[in-house]
Each structure stands twice: as C-alpha cells, then as structure tokens.
Design a protein around this motif. Structure first.
Motif, PDB file in Angstrom:
ATOM      1  N   SER A 105      29.216-102.032  13.928  1.00 13.21           N
ATOM      2  CA  SER A 105      28.458-100.819  14.235  1.00 13.21           C
ATOM      3  C   SER A 105      27.005-101.126  14.574  1.00 13.21           C
ATOM      4  O   SER A 105      26.151-100.284  14.402  1.00 13.21           O
ATOM      5  CB  SER A 105      28.525 -99.850  13.054  1.00 13.21           C
TER       6      SER A 105
ATOM      7  N   ARG B  23      17.939 -84.645  14.564  1.00 14.98           N
ATOM      8  CA  ARG B  23      19.392 -84.735  14.639  1.00 14.98           C
ATOM      9  C   ARG B  23      19.833 -85.632  15.798  1.00 14.98           C
ATOM     10  O   ARG B  23      20.791 -86.397  15.675  1.00 14.98           O
ATOM     11  CB  ARG B  23      19.993 -83.335  14.791  1.00 14.98           C
TER      12      ARG B  23
ATOM     13  N   TYR C 203      19.236 -89.193  14.700  1.00 15.13           N
ATOM     14  CA  TYR C 203      20.269 -89.650  13.772  1.00 15.13           C
ATOM     15  C   TYR C 203      21.581 -89.926  14.507  1.00 15.13           C
ATOM     16  O   TYR C 203      22.326 -90.840  14.151  1.00 15.13           O
ATOM     17  CB  TYR C 203      20.483 -88.601  12.684  1.00 15.13           C
ATOM     18  N   ALA C 204      21.864 -89.128  15.551  1.00 11.07           N
ATOM     19  CA  ALA C 204      23.084 -89.351  16.334  1.00 11.07           C
ATOM     20  C   ALA C 204      23.006 -90.674  17.090  1.00 11.07           C
ATOM     21  O   ALA C 204      24.022 -91.347  17.295  1.00 11.07           O
ATOM     22  CB  ALA C 204      23.303 -88.191  17.297  1.00 11.07           C
TER      23      ALA C 204
ATOM     24  N   ALA D 221      22.183 -93.968  13.052  1.00  9.35           N
ATOM     25  CA  ALA D 221      22.326 -93.265  11.769  1.00  9.35           C
ATOM     26  C   ALA D 221      21.418 -93.889  10.714  1.00  9.35           C
ATOM     27  O   ALA D 221      21.812 -94.790   9.996  1.00  9.35           O
ATOM     28  CB  ALA D 221      23.776 -93.283  11.302  1.00  9.35           C
ATOM     29  N   SER D 222      20.193 -93.397  10.649  1.00  9.85           N
ATOM     30  CA  SER D 222      19.235 -93.883   9.652  1.00  9.85           C
ATOM     31  C   SER D 222      19.050 -92.828   8.571  1.00  9.85           C
ATOM     32  O   SER D 222      18.845 -91.655   8.867  1.00  9.85           O
ATOM     33  CB  SER D 222      17.881 -94.166  10.325  1.00  9.85           C
TER      34      SER D 222
ATOM     35  N   SER E 103      15.821 -90.655   9.123  1.00  7.80           N
ATOM     36  CA  SER E 103      15.845 -89.515  10.045  1.00  7.80           C
ATOM     37  C   SER E 103      16.617 -88.355   9.420  1.00  7.80           C
ATOM     38  O   SER E 103      16.256 -87.189   9.577  1.00  7.80           O
ATOM     39  CB  SER E 103      16.472 -89.916  11.387  1.00  7.80           C
ATOM     40  N   ARG E 104      17.652 -88.680   8.645  1.00 12.35           N
ATOM     41  CA  ARG E 104      18.406 -87.626   7.957  1.00 12.35           C
ATOM     42  C   ARG E 104      17.550 -86.961   6.878  1.00 12.35           C
ATOM     43  O   ARG E 104      17.693 -85.771   6.602  1.00 12.35           O
ATOM     44  CB  ARG E 104      19.673 -88.212   7.331  1.00 12.35           C
TER      45      ARG E 104
ATOM     46  N   GLU F 257      23.758 -91.785   1.085  1.00 16.11           N
ATOM     47  CA  GLU F 257      23.737 -92.745   2.194  1.00 16.11           C
ATOM     48  C   GLU F 257      22.690 -93.828   1.959  1.00 16.11           C
ATOM     49  O   GLU F 257      22.949 -95.015   2.189  1.00 16.11           O
ATOM     50  CB  GLU F 257      23.448 -92.005   3.501  1.00 16.11           C
TER      51      GLU F 257
ATOM     52  N   ARG G 220      23.144 -97.938   1.581  1.00 11.55           N
ATOM     53  CA  ARG G 220      22.434 -98.873   2.458  1.00 11.55           C
ATOM     54  C   ARG G 220      21.491 -99.781   1.675  1.00 11.55           C
ATOM     55  O   ARG G 220      21.243-100.925   2.063  1.00 11.55           O
ATOM     56  CB  ARG G 220      21.644 -98.083   3.511  1.00 11.55           C
TER      57      ARG G 220
END
Length: 347
Positions: A35, A69, A72-73, A76-77, A80-81, A107, A111
């Motif tokens: 990923s 958003r 993040y898309a 995926a951090s 940012s979320r 999340e 991580r």
C-alpha cells in the motif's frame, strides 16, 4: 595539515545530520509494501492538507472538511483524519466527531507500532474525544442473545454489530433505541443529559429490557463524565521540544568537531609556515576558515535549538486550568502532513 580524511568525513556526516534535523522529512514509509503511496499521491495529499489547514484557520470549516477528506483519500494519514474530526466538531456534529476521534485514535495506535510519530496523534485524539464527551451523552446498549438480532439503531443511526455493548454517542435529550430481530422490533426510549453515560440492556428474545419492565427501569446510570484530570492542552508541544533539543545537540556536535578541526589546521599552519604562509598553502588556509565558519554556525544552531527546546518543554506543562479556554482555530498550532511538518497558528 594537508589531509585528515577521517576528520573530514566525520565533519561531513555531522553536518548532514544537522541538515536532516532542520529540514522537513520525506514522506513516511507506507503501512506495508503493498500500500505504498506514489510520490504523486503524497504530493497531492500534502497540497490538499495545506489548503484545508488554511481554510480551517479562517474558520471555513465546511470547505476545510472537503479538503481534509480528499487528502485522506489520497494518502490515509491519521493526522488528516484528526482534522476531519475537528471540522465535524466545529460544525456542531458532535456525535460524528466523537466517532471520528475514536477512529483516529485506533488508527494512530496501530500506526504508532511502526511509526512512533503517530503516538502523539493518538493522545491528541483521545483528549479531544473526551472533551466532546462532556457535551454529549454516551449510551451503551448490551444485547442479550445477540444472535437473534438483525440490527440495532440508536437515535436513527444504525450501530455496527462490533460496536454493540460499547458507549455510543447521542445528543442530549430523548433518544430512541430500536433492536430488530427476524420477527419483530423492540423499541425503547432513553432520556439523557449532557455528560451522562448510561447502559441499556435489551434481550433480543424479549419485549423489553432484560430482566426489567418496559420504560426506563432497565437503565443503569453510570453517572456523568468528570471534567477534570485532562493533561495540559499544550502537551502537543512536547515532541517539538524534543526535536528542537535534538537539533541543539547536533549543532553543538558540529561546533565541537569543526572547532577541533579548525584548531588543528591553524596549529599546523602556525608550526609549518612560521609567519605568512606561501601561496601553495592557501588551500589549507581556506579550509581552516571554512572549518571555523562551520563551527560558529553549529554553535549558534546548537544554542538556539537548546533554548527553543527548553522553552517548548516548559510551556508543554503549563496551562490547562479548569476555567482556561482551549486554543482557538487562529491560535498557533502544529501542522503535520505526509512528508511535511510545520507550525501554524498538525498532518
């Protein structure tokens, strides 16, 4: 002294470390090899995050939410979320913000096992989630014989089965709870106040709360969420205090190494030239001047780094009294993006 290869190599290595400490780091490694985000995706995520941060600072939260958003898309951090959750909170959607902060914390915790920088994100998400919890209510619905149930709805929102039996955020006031089975629906109405936490047991094979009559008699009052015991709101400064301190130590290391080299060079020139040096020694004279300049720069950077680190460390423990207002959106705050770290009034 025409050549001391090991000293020159050591100076170059120390100077490189200092530069790496002071420059924004490259994009972090992906969660796994399958990923790994492309450089274009990382650049897009950074750009969107910066736009969102500017909009958030100017209190244009709906537009900022769209940018975060999209960021993040792209990549995926958790950071940012985190701002997605903050935008939802600022827009008044506190129940969704609570759920989003929970997702950020989970999340970031995952991580952080391989990327230590996300440990601070997890802590921040927990703090801001708990702050929201004091403004809403938390309802825990425990389902007896859940295999007989098909769905659970709280305040009009379907609750994922994995969240059954866990605190679920609802707006203060009356909340309708509906447990559906293959043959019937079991409705209940619960009234909660801000900061209150209650448990509602429901039997999927019964017509009311497990072991209790219909109505609110089956509610278990868990009390209100205490307003105290939160760490200082400036705790987010601590990692930057450590980073500044590290830069300061690196700077002093460069000062020490370059200073020793400069002293060695000038001692050698003084001993061999015994007066003005001939033209063929000009390279050594220039090398000595360069070493002296590098040493002075290292000393300045080291002093600034240590002073800044000490100041930030002290500030991270101050503030946070019960009546002290939290920093507004225009206050200086950390901005972190994929491959970017900055200070604005956090990715």
């Amino acid at each position: 002294m025409r050549s001391r290869p090991w000293l020159r190599a050591l100076l170059f290595g120390a100077a490189s470390c200092l530069c790496l400490c002071t420059l924004p780091g490259p994009a972090a490694a992906a969660d796994d090899a399958a990923s790994t985000p492309t450089p274009d995706a990382v650049e897009r995520a950074q750009s969107l995050f910066k736009k969102g941060a500017a909009l958030f600072e100017s209190r244009r939260y709906a537009l900022a939410l769209e940018q975060f958003r999209a960021s993040y898309a792209a990549v995926a951090s958790p950071n940012s979320r985190l701002y997605i959750a903050r935008c939802l909170a600022e827009l008044g959607d506190l129940t969704e913000a609570y759920l989003e902060f929970e997702g950020v914390a989970d999340e970031a915790a995952a991580r952080a096992k391989t990327e230590e920088r996300y440990a601070q994100t997890e802590q921040t998400a927990h703090l801001e989630r708990d702050e929201i919890a004091r403004k809403i209510a938390l309802l825990t619905v425990t389902v007896a014989r859940p295999e007989s149930a098909t769905s659970l709805t709280i305040a009009g929102k379907e609750v994922p089965r994995e969240r059954w039996g866990q605190p679920y955020p609802v707006k203060p006031g009356k909340a309708e709870v509906v447990l559906r089975t293959q043959v019937t629906s079991i409705p209940q109405t619960v009234e909660l106040s801000a900061g209150e936490a209650k448990t509602l047991p429901i039997d999927a094979d019964a017509s009311g709360p497990s072991g209790a009559p219909d109505g609110d008699a089956g509610l278990l009052d868990e009390g209100t969420i205490p307003p105290a015991a939160a760490p200082s709101p400036r705790a987010y400064l601590r990692p930057y205090a450590y980073a500044a301190g590290g830069v300061g130590v690196a700077g002093l290391g460069v000062f020490t190494i370059a200073g020793l080299m400069a002293n060695g060079t000038y001692s050698d020139l003084a001993e061999t030239c015994r007066g003005p040096c001939p033209v063929d020694r000009q390279d050594d004279v220039d090398a000595g001047k360069t070493q002296k300049t590098v040493a002075n720069v290292g000393l300045v950077v080291g002093a600034i780094g240590l002073v800044t680190g000490t100041t930030l460390f002290i500030l991270s423990f101050t503030g946070g009294g019960a009546g002290e207002p939290q920093p507004s959106a225009t206050s200086p705050e950390l901005l972190i993006a994929p491959g970017y770290v900055g200070l604005r009034g956090a990715f």
